[in-house]
Design a protein around this motif. Structure first.
Motif, PDB file in Angstrom:
ATOM      1  N   LEU A 141    -136.232  32.157  13.372  1.00 20.78           N
ATOM      2  CA  LEU A 141    -135.991  33.679  13.345  1.00 20.78           C
ATOM      3  C   LEU A 141    -135.083  34.483  14.460  1.00 20.78           C
ATOM      4  N   ALA A 142    -134.983  33.760  15.680  1.00 22.61           N
ATOM      5  CA  ALA A 142    -133.914  34.398  16.366  1.00 22.61           C
ATOM      6  C   ALA A 142    -132.491  34.155  16.096  1.00 22.61           C
ATOM      7  N   THR A 189    -131.280  34.317  13.182  1.00 22.44           N
ATOM      8  CA  THR A 189    -130.938  35.198  12.081  1.00 22.44           C
ATOM      9  C   THR A 189    -130.322  36.518  12.450  1.00 22.44           C
ATOM     10  N   VAL A 190    -130.839  36.937  13.757  1.00 17.32           N
ATOM     11  CA  VAL A 190    -130.330  38.062  14.679  1.00 17.32           C
ATOM     12  C   VAL A 190    -129.298  37.736  15.564  1.00 17.32           C
ATOM     13  N   GLY A 191    -129.333  36.764  16.145  1.00 17.11           N
ATOM     14  CA  GLY A 191    -128.655  36.546  17.344  1.00 17.11           C
ATOM     15  C   GLY A 191    -128.919  37.277  18.585  1.00 17.11           C
ATOM     16  N   ASP A 201    -128.732  39.918  21.734  1.00 14.81           N
ATOM     17  CA  ASP A 201    -128.267  41.274  21.756  1.00 14.81           C
ATOM     18  C   ASP A 201    -127.774  41.339  23.244  1.00 14.81           C
TER      19      ASP A 201
END
Length: 713
Positions: free
Chosen positions: A56-57, A59-61, A63
């Motif tokens: 899951l992490a 997929t967003v990268g 921040d």
């Protein structure tokens, strides 16, 4: 009555067992894709407890604008300076250490397990379901403990060196332990040199640990327990020779390691690749001179080939480590490239450690410029991922970014290197907090010096302050870049960043910021000018607070005071207003008073600024400020004092320059002037003759100062 309590527990337990056996949780999935009934499910893929979270992490990268997850997600609790980041993280870990201490000191209290479905039952902790070894109390061994070889195996496998030593003594030493277990214990002693290793549990302590360079000296314990165990082995096996040689070479007892190597060869014992790698890494301690060291290195490689010992990546790293430590020069560089080429033919490609040593060899600080980094990046960018193999792998990225910043001065290579670090899971190779700070220091520095302003500001917005907090030297580079780019808005913001980062007390850095503000002030719009004036006024207030704190508190280090040039810049910025009621005039007055009381270091290097400020003050009706500025110019002996006196008096008296000159030369009717005008006339006389006017005594001067200040209010 009691059955009403017991039966639900038993029934819930039975229902749990039925549920697990009737679902996929209780079934064993096939490990292969073949099946007897024609249905071929895919083979089972082992999954870890956090694999779903990692997917899951991904997929967003990450921040970069958000704080690290270990800090509270609250604007008032997020640390924005290096000191607070370290303090907050170590404070949280100190709480975990306190909890671990309580657990170990009161192990008898932690013997409860939790059933599923909920229910508690007192039982020995080792029957807990599931059993988590990290949370269980550690066993304690003393002189009265009854131990076996299984206890020694447990401590060896978990690298509990002190407990291993205690159990080894309780078992009777070398005579009470089997030969196989003695070799395993010898490997542990040689690896850690009989010292308790740092705990791997406390991540923050290791992350924020101070950078300590490896001591390049013989630290092997001669005649210690490792030597005694090795001598007790009869016959001595190849494993014993390999581990004792590797341990001595690791802790720079090179001569003794070389003697044992010759002894093993004489006894017909074949050594391992790791043993030869350790010898290759310490050749510099055996031979003197580059020629002898090179010959010894080649002879060891030839010996490995003759004995049929295959090299590996560690062999390449060990060779390059030794060569890079011998200095520089074309001969060593050609030798390094020759070894790399020959091992590539064997299918051994350089890792990050090998590339690190190549950079150390080719990219010397004061040597000629070699662009070897481009080829290294071409190779690494083609790989799917970078797996850490050696501890020194974490040195590659900081060294390569230093090469981009100082040696090659190439922003394009720096951006390629940073993209490689952020690719996949490569960020784990950045090392600890110290190495991470060095890496970003080089990245920001090369961006400030060689990148356009837009790319630099974009990088700063992404990194500062959650990922990287600039050091004073880097902050000075940022200020220079903003000054050249004429970005007055960011210069005004830079002052608040200095305060938040905890480096606002550095007077030289603040003076550099004020100079940058003055140089680009005239090119800004009115809104940005207002921000710059507010920042300059706040700088003076912050400096005054520091001086007041120094007077009331016994500080270890004195507060650095602003110089006269810094105060002159503040006066120049805050005086750019035509409104008499503007509070910035109070800032100008306070700065001038500091100059008159000699509370600043040196004198302004631009006295014409004070002359211009005096004329502005006289124009808006601030006669007291104008008098203070002119008086200071005359007391310091600046040649601008006479011209400033006549111009300011002309504005105040509404007379021409010729009339003011005649009035000052004749000095008739001066007693009837306003006290501020009288002070300016006295300043003119002081600047002209070098001595104060005889007609103006000290009482008149004090009366003039008091009336002038009251008028300004």
């Amino acid at each position: 009555m009691y059955s009403n309590i017991i039966l639900p527990r038993q029934w819930s337990r039975l229902s749990y067992i039925y549920r697990t056996t009737s679902t996929l949780e209780g079934q064993s999935l096939p490990q292969t894709a073949k099946s007897s009934d024609g249905i071929s499910p895919p083979p089972r893929i082992p999954r870890g407890p956090t694999d779903i979270l990692q997917a899951l992490a991904a997929t967003v990268g990450p921040d970069p604008t958000a704080a690290h997850y270990k800090y509270h997600d609250d604007p008032y609790l997020i640390p924005l300076s290096n000191f607070r980041k370290r303090s907050y993280a170590l404070s949280a870990e100190a709480g975990r250490k306190a909890a671990a201490w309580i657990r170990d000191e009161n192990a008898e209290l932690f013997n409860t397990r939790v059933w599923d479905p909920p229910g508690r039952k007192k039982t020995p902790y080792f029957n807990a379901d599931p059993q988590i070894l990290a949370f269980s109390p550690k066993p304690i061994y003393n002189d009265e403990s009854k131990v076996t070889e299984e206890d020694l195996k447990y401590t060896i496998n978990n690298a509990l060196l002190e407990d291993s030593l205690k159990i080894f003594q309780l078992l009777g030493g070398t005579s009470g332990v089997s030969e196989e277990l003695r070799i395993e214990f010898l490997q542990l002693l040689c690896f850690y040199n009989e010292k308790e290793p740092d705990s791997m549990e406390w991540l923050e302590e290791r992350w924020f640990s101070a950078n300590v360079r490896e001591r390049q000296a013989a630290t092997w314990r001669i005649g210690g327990l490792a030597d005694k165990i090795f001598e007790s082995l009869d016959p001595k096996t190849p494993e014993a020779y390999c581990c004792i040689i590797q341990g001595m070479a690791k802790y720079y007892q090179a001569e003794r390691a070389y003697v044992l190597t010759q002894e093993a060869k004489d006894n017909g014992i074949k050594l391992s690749t790791s043993a030869y790698n350790s010898l290759l890494g310490c050749i510099g301690y055996l031979k003197e001179g580059t020629a002898l060291r090179t010959e010894s290195l080649k002879s060891l490689l030839v010996e490995m080939n003759e004995q049929g010992i295959s090299p590996n990546k560690e062999t390449l790293s060990a060779c390059l480590r030794s060569i890079s430590a011998w200095g520089g020069g074309k001969n060593l560089q050609q030798l390094a490239l020759q070894i790399v080429a020959e091992l590539k033919q064997l299918g051994i490609h350089p890792g990050l450690t090998a590339y690190y040593y190549l950079l150390c060899l080719f990219c010397k600080e004061r040597g000629p410029r070699f662009d070897i980094l481009s080829g290294i990046l071409n190779d690494l960018e083609q790989r799917d991922e970078l797996e850490p193999k050696e501890p020194t792998d974490t040195n590659f990225f900081i060294t390569a970014m230093g090469v981009c910043s100082d040696h090659l001065q190439d922003i394009n290579l720096a951006e390629r290197l940073h993209a490689l670090l952020m690719k996949g899971d490569n960020y784990k190779l950045v090392g600890d907090a110290y190495k991470e700070s060095i890496y970003y220091r080089h990245l920001v520095t090369v961006a400030c010096r060689h990148a356009p302003l837009e790319r630099t500001t974009q990088l700063l917005d992404m990194l500062v302050p959650n990922v990287y907090v600039p050091e004073p030297t880097v902050m000075e580079e940022i200020i220079k870049t903003l000054e050249v780019g004429g970005d007055g808005d960011r210069l005004a913001q830079a002052w608040s960043q200095l305060v938040v980062f905890g480096i606002a007390k550095r007077a030289k850095l603040v003076e550099r910021l004020l100079t940058a503000m003055c140089s680009c002030y005239q090119y800004q719009d009115e809104e940005v000018k207002g921000k710059i004036r507010a920042a300059a006024a706040d700088i003076l207030k912050y400096s005054q607070l520091g001086e007041d704190r120094e007077e009331t508190q016994d500080l270890r280090s004195p507060v650095q005071k602003l110089s006269a040039n810094a105060l002159s810049n503040i006066i120049e910025l805050c005086s750019d207003t035509q409104d008499k009621s503007d509070p910035n005039w109070e800032t100008v007055s306070e700065a001038l008073q500091k100059l008159q009381r000699s509370e600043a270091v040196g004198v302004p290097n631009k006295p014409e600024v004070l002359a211009s400020v005096a004329q502005k003050a006289a124009t808006v009706g601030k006669a007291g400020i104008a008098a203070m500025a002119v008086t200071y110019l005359s007391e310091c002996g600046f040649e601008e004092a006479m011209s400033a006196s006549t111009q300011v008096l002309g504005v105040m008296l509404n007379r021409s320059q010729e009339e003011v000159q005649q009035l000052l030369q004749e000095r008739q009717g001066l007693d009837s002037l306003h006290p501020s005008a009288l002070a300016i006339a006295d300043a003119y006389h002081l600047a002209k003759t070098g001595a104060p006017a005889q007609s103006l005594d000290s009482s008149t001067s004090s009366e003039s100062d008091s009336e002038s200040s009251s008028e300004d209010e």
